[in-house]
Design an enzyme around this catalytic site. Structure first.
Site, mmCIF file in Angstrom:
data_model
loop_
_atom_site.group_PDB
_atom_site.id
_atom_site.type_symbol
_atom_site.label_atom_id
_atom_site.label_comp_id
_atom_site.label_asym_id
_atom_site.label_seq_id
_atom_site.Cartn_x
_atom_site.Cartn_y
_atom_site.Cartn_z
ATOM 1 N N ARG A 61 7.252 -12.760 -1.030
ATOM 2 C CA ARG A 61 5.636 -12.530 -1.514
ATOM 3 C C ARG A 61 4.837 -11.889 -0.747
ATOM 4 N NH1 ARG A 61 4.623 -17.078 -3.409
ATOM 5 N NH2 ARG A 61 2.226 -17.526 -2.062
ATOM 6 N N TYR A 114 -9.895 5.825 -13.592
ATOM 7 C CA TYR A 114 -8.092 4.960 -14.287
ATOM 8 C C TYR A 114 -9.453 4.343 -15.505
ATOM 9 C CZ TYR A 114 -4.344 3.694 -15.693
ATOM 10 O OH TYR A 114 -2.867 2.656 -16.124
ATOM 11 N N ASP A 186 -9.482 5.399 -4.762
ATOM 12 C CA ASP A 186 -7.645 5.846 -5.476
ATOM 13 C C ASP A 186 -7.489 7.462 -5.285
ATOM 14 O OD1 ASP A 186 -5.965 6.536 -7.261
ATOM 15 O OD2 ASP A 186 -6.242 5.854 -8.847
ATOM 16 N N LYS A 211 3.361 6.985 -8.736
ATOM 17 C CA LYS A 211 2.991 8.754 -9.290
ATOM 18 C C LYS A 211 3.934 9.473 -8.252
ATOM 19 C CE LYS A 211 0.659 7.429 -13.004
ATOM 20 N NZ LYS A 211 0.253 5.579 -12.838
HETATM 21 C C1 LIG Z 1 -4.690 7.562 -11.053
HETATM 22 C C2 LIG Z 1 -4.349 6.097 -11.214
HETATM 23 N N1 LIG Z 1 -5.163 4.929 -10.242
HETATM 24 C C3 LIG Z 1 -4.276 3.871 -10.862
HETATM 25 C C4 LIG Z 1 -2.984 4.497 -11.837
HETATM 26 C C5 LIG Z 1 -2.379 2.631 -11.881
HETATM 27 O O1 LIG Z 1 -1.429 2.210 -11.086
HETATM 28 P P1 LIG Z 1 0.069 1.576 -11.913
HETATM 29 O O2 LIG Z 1 0.745 2.206 -13.370
HETATM 30 O O3 LIG Z 1 1.389 1.516 -10.644
HETATM 31 O O4 LIG Z 1 -0.478 -0.053 -11.496
HETATM 32 C C6 LIG Z 1 -2.892 5.246 -12.194
HETATM 33 C C7 LIG Z 1 -1.923 4.991 -13.192
HETATM 34 O O5 LIG Z 1 -2.141 5.687 -14.432
HETATM 35 C C8 LIG Z 1 -3.352 6.073 -12.381
HETATM 36 O O6 LIG Z 1 -3.900 7.703 -13.564
#
Ligand SMILES: Cc1ncc(COP(=O)(O)O)c(C=O)c1O
Length: 393
Positions: A61, A114, A186, A211
């Site tokens: 973990r 997001y 992000d 991604k």
């Molecule tokens: C820009 C962005 N940040 C964060 C996330 C969240 O990531 P996860 O789906 O791996 O939890 C996404 C998911 O689509 C995203 O598009």
């Protein structure tokens, strides 16, 4: 090998943090073990109390040898002292935010981030006494004006989800640092190859490694890149308490995906640019939101802080009705209707957007160009747009 400091990015992707594998294996093994045992009770006690990011590992973990390789590689790519890999991007984002805020904190957040991140601020964090002001973010002053004495965090996503708006990272981090406000960004859209926010002064960087970093649509993962001190703090609290650990096999899939990152990204980029060029000239298309366009409204900032744009963009139909959007999406064959992006396959997702500066919500269609032949993708979109014209004829 040359000194790790002097390695080029492609060599880092292939070899960094992977030296000395057992039996000379060129691919590191998957240490599919939930715990690690100790010969000596003093070593055991020290590992438990120090909870180190790397060895000695005691419980997966907190840390695992396979996961550790990926963490060191991503940290190197992002120019971070340390990285913690988590089970999902949202897990990484939640931990990053929780590591900064307390009851009474105020946060300034980009309004087009997001959507689940926005919802995190509006629901769970609000319940815990953390308030947020959502701002446009394209102009740094909108961020500065929203700051209050109790502001502890500024949350950036540049380019932002769906509309791909940029924030001036250097201007905002300079302002934040003077006031002791922590910045989180992000960096999923750009990856470490196309944008380096830590070098521009950001404190904590997060990724949905689901991604481009993993790149094959077969795993969910998240990464937090920041100072060694912050990661050490998160290992004791957020990582320990919130859990959401990544397993060794998903981490290994991220490692495998990283090997081709620098090959995949330019291919996504050139395909998306061809598709965008075609879409822009189509009579049924109102406008395309893509950072690489010569007439992108934040072109200067794009050139200043980004090195590329890859495969993701959005557009609007001239006929902005829901019926038109449905006809378009239904006619597509290659672009699959689905969330996420960053893998091999092209995707479409319609989103009803209502950013601060639009008086009414509008349908925006996000496209992700995978690794298929660009001509096939264009033919698919032509089919979709033809269906729109038939429906409205
Ligand atoms: C820009 C962005 N940040 C964060 C996330 C969240 O990531 P996860 O789906 O791996 O939890 C996404 C998911 O689509 C995203 O598009």
């Amino acid at each position: 090998m040359d000194s790790p400091e002097s390695l080029g990015i492609d060599t880092v992707l292939q070899h960094y943090a992977e030296e000395n594998q057992p039996f000379g294996a060129v691919v590191p093994p998957i240490y599919q073990s939930s715990l690690f045992s100790f010969e000596d009770i003093d070593d055991f006690a020290a590992a438990l109390s120090e909870s180190p990011p790397g060895p000695p590992f005691f419980y997966s973990r907190i840390g695992n040898p396979t996961v550790d390789i990926v963490e060191r590689k991503i940290a190197k790519l992002e120019g971070a002292e340390a990285c913690k890999l988590i089970g999902t991007g949202m897990g990484a984002i939640t931990m990053a935010i929780f590591s900064v805020v307390k009851s009474g904190s105020h946060c300034v957040v980009v309004d087009t981030c997001y959507k689940p991140v926005r919802q995190l601020f509006e629901t769970m964090l609000a319940r815990l006494g953390v308030t947020a002001t959502f701002v446009d973010g394209r102009c740094p002053e909108t961020v500065f004006e929203a700051v209050r004495p109790e502001t502890d965090l500024i949350y950036l996503e540049s380019p932002s989800s769906i509309l791909f708006r940029l924030q001036d990272i250097e201007a905002i981090t300079a302002f934040a640092r003077q006031r002791g406000i922590v910045t989180v960004i992000d960096n999923t859209y750009s990856t470490p190859l196309y944008q380096s926010p830590l070098a521009m002064g950001v404190d904590i960087l997060v990724h949905s490694a689901t991604k481009y970093l993993a790149g094959h649509s077969d795993v969910t993962a998240g990464a937090i890149c920041t100072s060694a001190e912050r990661v050490a703090g998160m290992l004791k609290e957020e990582v320990n308490f919130l859990g959401s650990a990544i397993g060794p096999f998903p981490a290994w899939l991220v490692l495998r995906g990283l090997r081709t990152l620098s090959l995949r990204l330019p291919r996504h980029e050139s395909t998306a640019n061809s598709v965008v060029g075609w879409l822009q000239d189509h009579p049924r298309v109102k406008g395309v939101n893509h950072t690489s366009l010569a007439d992108f409204e934040q072109r200067e900032l794009f050139l200043k802080q980004m090195k590329g744009s890859a495969g993701l963009f959005s557009f609007e139909l001239k006929d902005g009705s829901e019926a038109a959007v449905r006809s378009f999406v239904r006619a597509l064959r290659l672009f699959k209707l689905g969330v996420s992006w960053g893998g091999f396959e092209s995707l479409v997702v319609p989103v009803l957007m209502h950013p601060l500066d639009w008086p009414e919500p509008r349908w925006v269609i996000r496209l992700y160009c995978g690794l298929e032949s660009p001509d096939d993708l264009i033919r698919d979109l032509a089919r979709g747009l033809e269906a729109v014209s038939n429906a409205s004829a």
